[in-house]
Scaffold this active site. Structure first.
Site, PDB file in Angstrom:
ATOM      1  N   HIS A  13      -5.755  -6.556  -1.570  1.00 48.31           N
ATOM      2  CA  HIS A  13      -4.738  -5.592  -1.110  1.00 48.31           C
ATOM      3  C   HIS A  13      -3.559  -6.307  -0.431  1.00 48.31           C
ATOM      4  O   HIS A  13      -3.711  -6.916   0.620  1.00 48.31           O
ATOM      5  CB  HIS A  13      -5.415  -4.604  -0.159  1.00 48.31           C
ATOM      6  CG  HIS A  13      -4.722  -3.274  -0.083  1.00 48.31           C
ATOM      7  ND1 HIS A  13      -4.376  -2.535  -1.187  1.00 48.31           N
ATOM      8  CD2 HIS A  13      -4.309  -2.544   0.985  1.00 48.31           C
ATOM      9  CE1 HIS A  13      -3.785  -1.399  -0.805  1.00 48.31           C
ATOM     10  NE2 HIS A  13      -3.728  -1.385   0.504  1.00 48.31           N
ATOM     11  N   ASP A  22      -8.583  -5.658  -5.621  1.00 49.08           N
ATOM     12  CA  ASP A  22      -8.257  -4.486  -4.810  1.00 49.08           C
ATOM     13  C   ASP A  22      -8.427  -3.224  -5.648  1.00 49.08           C
ATOM     14  O   ASP A  22      -7.799  -3.085  -6.698  1.00 49.08           O
ATOM     15  CB  ASP A  22      -6.786  -4.617  -4.363  1.00 49.08           C
ATOM     16  CG  ASP A  22      -6.280  -3.388  -3.636  1.00 49.08           C
ATOM     17  OD1 ASP A  22      -7.096  -2.554  -3.212  1.00 49.08           O
ATOM     18  OD2 ASP A  22      -5.040  -3.293  -3.479  1.00 49.08           O
ATOM     19  N   SER A  65       0.849  -1.196   0.000  1.00 51.55           N
ATOM     20  CA  SER A  65       0.000   0.000   0.000  1.00 51.55           C
ATOM     21  C   SER A  65       0.889   1.252   0.000  1.00 51.55           C
ATOM     22  O   SER A  65       1.808   1.339  -0.818  1.00 51.55           O
ATOM     23  CB  SER A  65      -0.927  -0.058   1.219  1.00 51.55           C
ATOM     24  OG  SER A  65      -2.037   0.778   1.039  1.00 51.55           O
TER      25      SER A  65
END
Lengths: 389, 389
Positions: free
Chosen positions: B349, B324, B73
């Protein structure tokens, strides 16, 4: 750059470094303390350049125009670092006399003063020996008030000098800066000087009878640097301005730009070591900061530079003149087909950036021609690559 | 990383990002104002990592040990940027679910919510339509006090809800985060959830009779996210904690990490645009700063990323799972032989960073195997290159 810009149809942009010239973020308070000086870093300066270039290109509707960054000395370091950190903003860099390897222990700490000594020795052994001898004599005679009075006269000091150290520094700066600007043509970079000023200084020293006072000799030589035009009636030996006139550099040298320097026994200067503690105490006294010895190599690299740049860098010219003592901390060998070292034996501190003159020797003309040719090559390649997009 | 470290004989180092966790430079005052928050930037965080890694290697007498940076991320963005800015410190990066192209206008601003909508639509058209329908009904019924009282009961709110917007946000977050963590195995990343939670949510919606209240359906689906374990007696619909629990992120989103998001008409969320002015006013009210829309691409690049990275980058894996919504702003195609995109259709994710479980589908096992293989290749190459020095 003024000479070659028309050939490239180029827009020249001079970006002033924060905290220099008129770029004072806190006005006259900018150099007041660590609180205001804290924003004076090379990293922040590079980011400024990225923002300015990117935004300027947008405003000019020239987003795809190739950008080459030019810089000499510290500016040369910035140019090469900019190319490494912002390859998406500048597609090439000409880094002239950029001592990016003068950090940590990459380059010998004595190389700078050894190089100056070699410059003078190459002109005449007598010249070298006279300068090497002067420091002790100066210390000796300057150890008492009467001696300082006499020396002040000899040095034509505007005010009586308070310590022999001031006279040493004054001579030291003359020899150091003259070596840096040992240009093959008359120039006025630090000071107004004739062509090959180191040779001229040594001629002055050698023209004295062998038995003459070494201090007289050294003073006469230094006068070439401080008074070539002959208009100085007396000299500001103490309390004179920093020749750079750069209030910001003291801070940078106390935080990130830590280039340890020593003087070896073989040098013409009085031998000395480097003490981090001493440096650190001085910096703390001035700014309440301690220098970060390894920061520059952590931020920009430097160790194993050839291996690292070969893999991750491209389109950089490192130019150096070997008369310039900073050359020893520069990149002196080609690293790849697009990371090129241009070295001139008789060149000095960013000589290639000086405007062409009719007296330029062939090797300077050739060096500048090579730079233009290489940059044309980068731009041709860039235009092909842009055309594919 | 715990799973594969032994295979590499690797030391795992988790470096906490400044201003997160316990790394508060001004203690409890760290988030007080722009004066203290000003040091919270991705650039400063990267520099911290460079200093820590360089110093740690020196202290461990492991200066030549290869370093690979891992991040998911925002951490994945940092990993890839670190590799670009500090190639002399880290020789490779695995950037999982790193939306480095979610800036400026590189990726469509509506892609994020379009992707979530596609996730739900792929499970069932009815599920998508129910969620798409819920927002207007909610606004309508929540427009007066009686309606809000009833809705508070329906949503089992711990306290009576003051506005329908709170309920919308509560649902919105449930659908958004569930799409992000649509893992193929039971997991507890944001919340405790079963395998394929989007499918499970849609099953819940589809199990209602067609004529049932859309709000009842949506609430039941959202309950999967908030209460899979069944231990919540009521829900903190208003004034609940930010699910990230990251006080620093608000500042970063208001300064450099500006990722404009819109909702298209095709989405299951209520359509909306992006207003810089609105964002800017909000940021100014909170922190007295204005967001810098183009800073990230100026600092790290992003435009023409494939061309730029092909020339200047190497040794980066960009992994993304297409379930995601952040995947849309990621690097989804190989850029060169050493800048590899690993894309899984059913991944979510940074799924690859989760510990292996016995229920992992083959395609996750294979993705992780490829990552290990590629990294082994980098290290082999690095060791050969170190041996030559």
């Amino acid at each position: 750059m003024f000479d070659i810009a028309p050939d490239f149809g180029a827009l020249l942009v001079f970006i002033e470094h924060r905290y220099y010239g008129e770029s004072k973020p806190f006005g006259n308070d900018s150099y007041k303390s660590a609180d205001t000086l804290g924003y004076l870093t090379s990293t922040q300066a590079l980011a400024d350049f990225a923002v300015l270039i990117t935004s300027l290109k947008q405003n000019l509707s020239a987003v795809d125009a190739p950008v080459i960054v030019f810089g000499g000395s510290y500016g040369g370091m910035l140019a090469s670092w900019f190319r490494l950190k912002y390859p998406h903003v500048a597609m090439g860099a000409l880094a002239s006399s950029a001592p990016i390897l003068q950090f940590d222990d990459i380059t010998s700490w004595s190389s700078f003063y050894d190089a100056i000594s070699e410059d003078f020795k190459s002109e005449s052994l007598n010249c070298f020996s006279v300068i090497k001898a002067v420091w002790d004599v100066l210390d000796d005679r300057g150890s008492n008030h009467t001696g300082l009075l006499e020396l002040s006269k000899t040095f034509r000091a505007c005010k009586t000098v308070q310590s022999a150290d001031s006279l040493s520094n004054w001579l030291w700066n003359a020899f150091t800066y003259t070596a840096m600007v040992d240009y093959p043509t008359p120039a006025n970079f630090m000071m107004n000087l004739p062509a090959y000023p180191v040779k001229e200084m040594c001629k002055i020293i050698d023209s004295f009878p062998a038995g003459a006072d070494v201090i007289e000799k050294a003073f006469a030589a230094a006068s070439l640097y401080y008074n070539y035009t002959g208009d100085q009636k007396c000299f500001q030996v103490e309390g004179g301005d920093d020749p750079h006139g750069l209030s910001g550099w003291g801070w940078q040298a106390c935080t990130e730009m830590v280039m340890p320097m020593t003087v070896s026994n073989e040098s013409m200067f009085p031998p000395s070591g480097f003490s981090y503690e001493e440096k650190s105490e001085g910096c703390f006294a001035s700014y309440e900061v301690r220098p970060r010895m390894n920061w520059i190599t952590t931020e920009y690299g430097g160790h194993k530079i050839d291996k690292v740049l070969k893999r991750f860098g491209s389109n950089i010219i490192f130019s150096n003149g070997m008369r310039d003592p900073w050359s020893r901390g520069g990149v002196l060998k080609n690293i790849s087909s697009s990371i090129i070292a241009l070295v001139t034996e008789k060149g000095a501190h960013h000589l290639d950036f000086r405007s062409a003159t009719k007296d330029d020797p062939d090797w300077v003309v050739e060096q500048r021609r090579q730079e233009v040719e290489i940059i044309h090559g980068w731009i041709d390649q860039y235009n092909k690559y842009i055309a594919q997009m």
